[in-house]
Structures are given as C-alpha cells and as structure tokens.
Design an enzyme around this catalytic site. Sequence first.
Site, PDB file in Angstrom:
ATOM      1  N   SER A   6      40.260  41.630  39.454  1.00 26.64           N
ATOM      2  CA  SER A   6      39.921  41.376  38.052  1.00 26.64           C
ATOM      3  C   SER A   6      38.764  42.260  37.615  1.00 26.64           C
ATOM      4  CB  SER A   6      39.533  39.908  37.854  1.00 26.64           C
ATOM      5  OG  SER A   6      38.897  39.772  36.598  1.00 26.64           O
ATOM      6  N   ASP A  33      41.433  41.345  31.988  1.00 30.36           N
ATOM      7  CA  ASP A  33      41.267  40.087  31.255  1.00 30.36           C
ATOM      8  C   ASP A  33      40.833  40.353  29.820  1.00 30.36           C
ATOM      9  OD1 ASP A  33      41.640  37.917  33.313  1.00 30.36           O
ATOM     10  OD2 ASP A  33      40.090  39.105  34.315  1.00 30.36           O
ATOM     11  N   HIS A  64      46.015  40.154  31.386  1.00 35.11           N
ATOM     12  CA  HIS A  64      45.947  38.700  31.240  1.00 35.11           C
ATOM     13  C   HIS A  64      45.342  38.422  29.870  1.00 35.11           C
ATOM     14  CE1 HIS A  64      44.005  34.702  32.874  1.00 35.11           C
ATOM     15  NE2 HIS A  64      44.907  34.487  31.925  1.00 35.11           N
ATOM     16  N   GLY A 143      33.534  34.392  38.653  1.00 33.08           N
ATOM     17  CA  GLY A 143      32.478  33.755  39.446  1.00 33.08           C
ATOM     18  C   GLY A 143      32.471  32.241  39.412  1.00 33.08           C
ATOM     19  N   ASP A 171      44.688  32.809  39.928  1.00 35.72           N
ATOM     20  CA  ASP A 171      43.545  33.510  39.334  1.00 35.72           C
ATOM     21  C   ASP A 171      42.398  32.530  39.148  1.00 35.72           C
ATOM     22  OD1 ASP A 171      41.829  35.088  37.836  1.00 35.72           O
ATOM     23  OD2 ASP A 171      43.153  35.234  36.080  1.00 35.72           O
ATOM     24  N   GLY A 172      41.264  32.849  39.791  1.00 30.60           N
ATOM     25  CA  GLY A 172      40.059  32.047  39.626  1.00 30.60           C
ATOM     26  C   GLY A 172      39.486  31.579  40.943  1.00 30.60           C
ATOM     27  N   GLY A 173      38.378  32.189  41.326  1.00 34.24           N
ATOM     28  CA  GLY A 173      37.677  31.758  42.536  1.00 34.24           C
ATOM     29  C   GLY A 173      38.398  32.062  43.836  1.00 34.24           C
ATOM     30  N   GLY A 193      38.129  38.580  41.371  1.00 31.87           N
ATOM     31  CA  GLY A 193      37.079  39.326  40.687  1.00 31.87           C
ATOM     32  C   GLY A 193      35.839  39.441  41.530  1.00 31.87           C
TER      33      GLY A 193
END
Length: 212
Positions: A6, A33, A64, A143, A171-173, A193
Amino acid sequence: MLVSPSMLSADFAELKNECKRMKECGCDWLHLDVIDGVFAPNITFGVPVVKSIRSHSDLVFDLHLMIKDPLKYIERFAAAGADFITFHLECDSDIEQTIDKIHSLGLKAGVALKPKTPVEAVIPFIDKADMILVMTVEPGFSGQSFMADMMPKLKKISELCQGKNKLIQVDGGISEKNIALVAENGANVAVSGSTIFCAEDPKAVVEFFHSF
Ligand code: DX5
Ligand code: ZN
C-alpha cells in the site's frame, strides 16, 4: 500469496523511487489508496498522481477507491493506468453498473467490504467481480491494528468463491504475525503498508508473504 504494497505508507515526496523500491523487493502489484475525505476520514491522492507514477512502474496498478461515487471516476482512473479497480459496496454508485463500467474498459473489478458489512452484501456480486477485498481495518489510514474477528467473514467468502477462480484480498494491519492466518482463511492477495515500508529488510518480508 500475491503481495500488493500500500503506497499510502510510502514517502510521497519520493513516489517514483518508492515504486522502484517495491519492485526491487519483489512485490507483484502496487496498491493505490484513493480516499476522498467523504467516504473515509482521510484525503490521499487522485487521478493525476496515478497517472504520474504510471510511467515509472510496470507493476500491476491495484486501485482501492474509498470514494463516495466511484462510477463517476472509473473512466479517468482507467485512462490514468489502473489495472484493477476495487470500490466499496457501501458507496453511493450502483454496484453492478460500476463493475460493468470497469469491465467495459478492459480492467479487472474488485468489490470491497468494510468491517461492519456482512457477507450477504457481497453475494449478489461474487460471480461478476474478479476480486473481493475483505477489509481488516476501518478504511482511512495505514498503521491500524489487524482485526482478527474478520476471519469468519473471510472464510465464508472464500468458501462462496470455491472453484470460481476469484482473487481474495485482505487489507489492513497485515504483517508477519497474521499472514498465515489470512492464508488459512482463504486470502490470496495481501495488501500491506506499514509492515513493508517500515521494515528493515522489506525484501525478506515480501519473500515471507510469498511463501504462503
Ligand atoms: C486503509 C488502506 C490500506 C492501508 C494499509 O484504508 O486501505 O491499504 O494503507 O496499511 P497497513 O498495512 O499499514 O494497515
Ligand atoms: Zn487499501
């Protein structure tokens, strides 16, 4: 597992070099993003930035869109060089029309679910979409902490996609700590990311993700 870093975690003053660095680390795609400050509480970048970096990277551009009315912008993001366009089921555009628009431009279409959106919301679109994105944080920022309670939803979606040759993205963490868990539950594309961009040895992280 495919790896899509990301770019929200990149140094925006060094975007060209950051794209290069991700390629050198062995990443498969670039996850871009786009947030409009309305759909989610952050403002990132839009068409001109995607267009500028397109000439510096031959990786797959995985957009995204966290925007209120994606249908209005599909043509412009396609012209800017998108390969995949993923948008949210919670947006204001007509979902089927938006998928059709993406396909009519020769691109792959993804549909995304926010953490509180149930599996049922995506069922009518599974056959049409190329990719389903299961968010493991609330959209908006890099983050944040991974939401392990999304695993039953991920598992259910991967079961519904069985034999249908679908990409299932998380997607995410996403980090070394949970990559095995998301793989076990059916994910085959990992967005990451902060874990990749902040790593001392990002190449090793990407290799590790690839091993699942
Ligand atoms: C959040 C974005 C993510 C985010 C991921 O709204 O969709 O792509 O940048 O970053 P990490 O991996 O740090 O959670
Ligand atoms: Zn994202």
